[in-house]
Design a protein around this motif. Structure first.
Motif, PDB file in Angstrom:
ATOM      1  N   LEU A  89      93.859  59.694  59.282  1.00  0.00           N
ATOM      2  CA  LEU A  89      94.355  59.437  57.890  1.00  0.00           C
ATOM      3  C   LEU A  89      92.960  58.764  57.089  1.00  0.00           C
ATOM      4  O   LEU A  89      92.887  58.875  56.096  1.00  0.00           O
ATOM      5  CB  LEU A  89      95.216  58.360  58.056  1.00  0.00           C
ATOM      6  N   VAL A  90      92.422  57.926  57.914  1.00  0.00           N
ATOM      7  CA  VAL A  90      91.157  57.238  57.456  1.00  0.00           C
ATOM      8  C   VAL A  90      90.078  58.185  56.752  1.00  0.00           C
ATOM      9  O   VAL A  90      89.862  58.238  55.806  1.00  0.00           O
ATOM     10  CB  VAL A  90      90.492  56.266  58.315  1.00  0.00           C
ATOM     11  N   THR A  91      89.890  59.250  57.609  1.00  0.00           N
ATOM     12  CA  THR A  91      89.088  60.239  57.285  1.00  0.00           C
ATOM     13  C   THR A  91      89.365  61.041  55.982  1.00  0.00           C
ATOM     14  O   THR A  91      88.708  61.154  55.029  1.00  0.00           O
ATOM     15  CB  THR A  91      88.768  61.341  58.298  1.00  0.00           C
ATOM     16  N   VAL A  92      90.746  61.334  55.692  1.00  0.00           N
ATOM     17  CA  VAL A  92      91.359  62.058  54.706  1.00  0.00           C
ATOM     18  C   VAL A  92      91.169  61.056  53.498  1.00  0.00           C
ATOM     19  O   VAL A  92      90.749  61.585  52.472  1.00  0.00           O
ATOM     20  CB  VAL A  92      92.700  62.683  54.867  1.00  0.00           C
ATOM     21  N   GLY A 122      86.342  59.613  47.683  1.00  0.00           N
ATOM     22  CA  GLY A 122      85.020  59.599  47.328  1.00  0.00           C
ATOM     23  C   GLY A 122      84.314  58.277  48.112  1.00  0.00           C
ATOM     24  O   GLY A 122      83.198  57.925  47.966  1.00  0.00           O
ATOM     25  N   GLY A 123      84.938  57.786  49.326  1.00  0.00           N
ATOM     26  CA  GLY A 123      84.362  56.712  50.157  1.00  0.00           C
ATOM     27  C   GLY A 123      84.533  55.421  49.725  1.00  0.00           C
ATOM     28  O   GLY A 123      84.038  54.389  49.988  1.00  0.00           O
ATOM     29  N   ALA A 124      85.442  55.512  48.512  1.00  0.00           N
ATOM     30  CA  ALA A 124      85.621  53.999  47.884  1.00  0.00           C
ATOM     31  C   ALA A 124      87.382  53.739  48.176  1.00  0.00           C
ATOM     32  O   ALA A 124      87.707  53.150  46.899  1.00  0.00           O
ATOM     33  CB  ALA A 124      85.210  54.249  46.319  1.00  0.00           C
ATOM     34  N   LEU A 125      87.648  53.937  49.129  1.00  0.00           N
ATOM     35  CA  LEU A 125      88.891  53.263  49.439  1.00  0.00           C
ATOM     36  C   LEU A 125      89.040  51.803  49.545  1.00  0.00           C
ATOM     37  O   LEU A 125      88.553  51.412  50.592  1.00  0.00           O
ATOM     38  CB  LEU A 125      89.625  53.932  50.647  1.00  0.00           C
ATOM     39  N   ALA A 126      89.574  50.901  48.727  1.00  0.00           N
ATOM     40  CA  ALA A 126      89.407  49.496  48.647  1.00  0.00           C
ATOM     41  C   ALA A 126      90.740  48.853  48.280  1.00  0.00           C
ATOM     42  O   ALA A 126      90.668  48.212  47.236  1.00  0.00           O
ATOM     43  CB  ALA A 126      88.190  48.978  48.037  1.00  0.00           C
ATOM     44  N   PRO A 127      91.577  49.046  49.011  1.00  0.00           N
ATOM     45  CA  PRO A 127      92.942  48.402  48.345  1.00  0.00           C
ATOM     46  C   PRO A 127      92.748  46.880  48.924  1.00  0.00           C
ATOM     47  O   PRO A 127      92.108  46.314  49.786  1.00  0.00           O
ATOM     48  CB  PRO A 127      94.097  49.085  49.267  1.00  0.00           C
ATOM     49  N   ASP A 128      93.851  46.024  47.957  1.00  0.00           N
ATOM     50  CA  ASP A 128      93.841  44.716  48.537  1.00  0.00           C
ATOM     51  C   ASP A 128      94.510  44.402  49.796  1.00  0.00           C
ATOM     52  O   ASP A 128      94.409  43.545  50.476  1.00  0.00           O
ATOM     53  CB  ASP A 128      94.371  43.860  47.396  1.00  0.00           C
ATOM     54  N   TRP A 129      95.554  45.116  49.776  1.00  0.00           N
ATOM     55  CA  TRP A 129      96.613  45.219  50.918  1.00  0.00           C
ATOM     56  C   TRP A 129      96.849  46.582  51.288  1.00  0.00           C
ATOM     57  O   TRP A 129      97.218  47.454  50.754  1.00  0.00           O
ATOM     58  CB  TRP A 129      97.859  44.511  50.383  1.00  0.00           C
ATOM     59  N   ILE A 130      97.419  46.692  52.717  1.00  0.00           N
ATOM     60  CA  ILE A 130      97.987  47.695  53.358  1.00  0.00           C
ATOM     61  C   ILE A 130      99.208  47.394  54.013  1.00  0.00           C
ATOM     62  O   ILE A 130      99.442  46.591  54.436  1.00  0.00           O
ATOM     63  CB  ILE A 130      96.777  48.227  54.570  1.00  0.00           C
ATOM     64  N   ILE A 139      88.705  50.102  57.250  1.00  0.00           N
ATOM     65  CA  ILE A 139      88.310  49.707  55.923  1.00  0.00           C
ATOM     66  C   ILE A 139      88.218  48.516  55.457  1.00  0.00           C
ATOM     67  O   ILE A 139      87.901  48.157  54.384  1.00  0.00           O
ATOM     68  CB  ILE A 139      89.192  50.684  55.204  1.00  0.00           C
ATOM     69  N   SER A 140      88.466  47.635  56.360  1.00  0.00           N
ATOM     70  CA  SER A 140      88.355  45.974  56.239  1.00  0.00           C
ATOM     71  C   SER A 140      89.209  45.802  55.068  1.00  0.00           C
ATOM     72  O   SER A 140      88.616  44.827  54.035  1.00  0.00           O
ATOM     73  CB  SER A 140      86.941  45.598  55.987  1.00  0.00           C
ATOM     74  N   ALA A 141      90.431  46.297  55.285  1.00  0.00           N
ATOM     75  CA  ALA A 141      91.557  45.483  54.392  1.00  0.00           C
ATOM     76  C   ALA A 141      92.477  45.094  55.043  1.00  0.00           C
ATOM     77  O   ALA A 141      92.949  45.516  56.300  1.00  0.00           O
ATOM     78  CB  ALA A 141      92.045  46.806  53.272  1.00  0.00           C
ATOM     79  N   PRO A 142      93.263  43.915  54.631  1.00  0.00           N
ATOM     80  CA  PRO A 142      94.376  43.352  55.362  1.00  0.00           C
ATOM     81  C   PRO A 142      95.707  44.094  55.516  1.00  0.00           C
ATOM     82  O   PRO A 142      96.050  44.596  54.488  1.00  0.00           O
ATOM     83  CB  PRO A 142      94.370  41.900  54.859  1.00  0.00           C
TER      84      PRO A 142
END
Length: 270
Positions: free
Chosen positions: A136-139, A145-153, A182-185
């Motif tokens: 799932l991370v890879t997809v 575009g490598g910019a997956l940066a949510p504030d929360w998961i 991805i270092s998101a909480p």
């Protein structure tokens, strides 16, 4: 002091720790395959470097590994319509029309993947979590575009009775892998309750209308849910079928004031 890891039922956690302790105490070279029950090596699987994540598959026999090599990442994006938000409450937005929910699925739910997910979801094969999570991370990284940066998961919630029966919340464990990569909480912002009493019915064989009816009033905001206000949220689940559960969860998050919600699942039903 909390002793049970998040996403685990205490009884399952104790059983799992006991089994791991005995594994180390009486180490054997082989174990039972988590998918078929045949003899399998305890060490990491050795697979082709051209096959995704084969090194992550623990306690899987060579026969099942051969089947797994047939699985490919084949992402698909769905857009699910959401109803306008009409309920009032603190942090809610009356009458606010949200955009359709985009849900990204990593692989089609078919072939050997069906048995893998069933073993992971129902039979205690939590060793497969890293493989599913990395898929799932890879997809998701590729789609963003490598910019997956949510504030929360936020994991799609499971009901207390299902947590007790299975011993763990597979969506939470999946979210924890994404959080690590991805270092998101992770935020358990939602809860699911059975309003009709008894054991929560399986949604697997239901139509979209039946699912929507069954979910009515079951998805609610948890105490931590207020933290999503003004934030970007990645909503995570194992399989998306009709999308009804994802849509109900996204509606609850938007009702709580989330700025944007995106869905992601390991598998999607074609």
């Amino acid at each position: 002091m909390r002793m049970t890891p998040p996403g685990w039922h205490p009884a399952f956690a104790r059983k799992h720790c006991k089994e791991r302790f005995l594994d180390h105490l009486f180490f054997l070279e082989t174990d039972h395959c988590r998918l078929c029950g045949r003899s399998a090596p305890r060490r990491s699987a050795v697979g082709s470097p051209h096959r995704f994540g084969m090194h992550l598959l623990l306690r899987v026999c060579p026969f099942c590994l051969q089947d797994i090599t047939k699985i490919s990442l084949d992402p698909a994006l769905r857009h699910l319509p959401l109803p306008p938000l009409v309920a009032a409450g603190r942090g809610s937005r009356r009458g606010f029309h949200v955009k359709p929910l985009g849900v990204l699925g990593a692989m089609p739910y078919q072939g050997p993947l069906v048995a893998m997910i069933r073993a992971w979801k129902y039979d205690g094969a939590i060793e497969l979590t890293d493989w599913f999570g990395m898929a799932l991370v890879t997809v998701a990284l590729g789609a963003s575009g490598g910019a997956l940066a949510p504030d929360w998961i936020v994991p799609v919630p499971t009901s207390p009775d299902r947590l007790s029966k299975r011993g763990y919340d597979q969506a939470y464990l999946l979210a924890a892998v994404l959080a690590r990569e991805i270092s998101a909480p992770v935020l358990p912002a939602l809860i699911k309750e059975n309003r009709h009493g008894g054991f929560t019915e399986s949604q697997t064989s239901k139509s979209q209308s039946e699912r929507m009816q069954a979910l009515e009033g079951q998805i609610e905001l948890a105490r931590a849910g207020a933290e999503v206000a003004g934030k970007r949220v990645l909503l995570v689940d194992d399989v998306v079928t009709t999308g009804s559960t994802m849509a109900a969860c996204a509606s609850a998050l938007y009702q709580a004031g989330a700025a944007d919600v995106m869905g992601a699942a390991v598998a999607y039903v074609p």
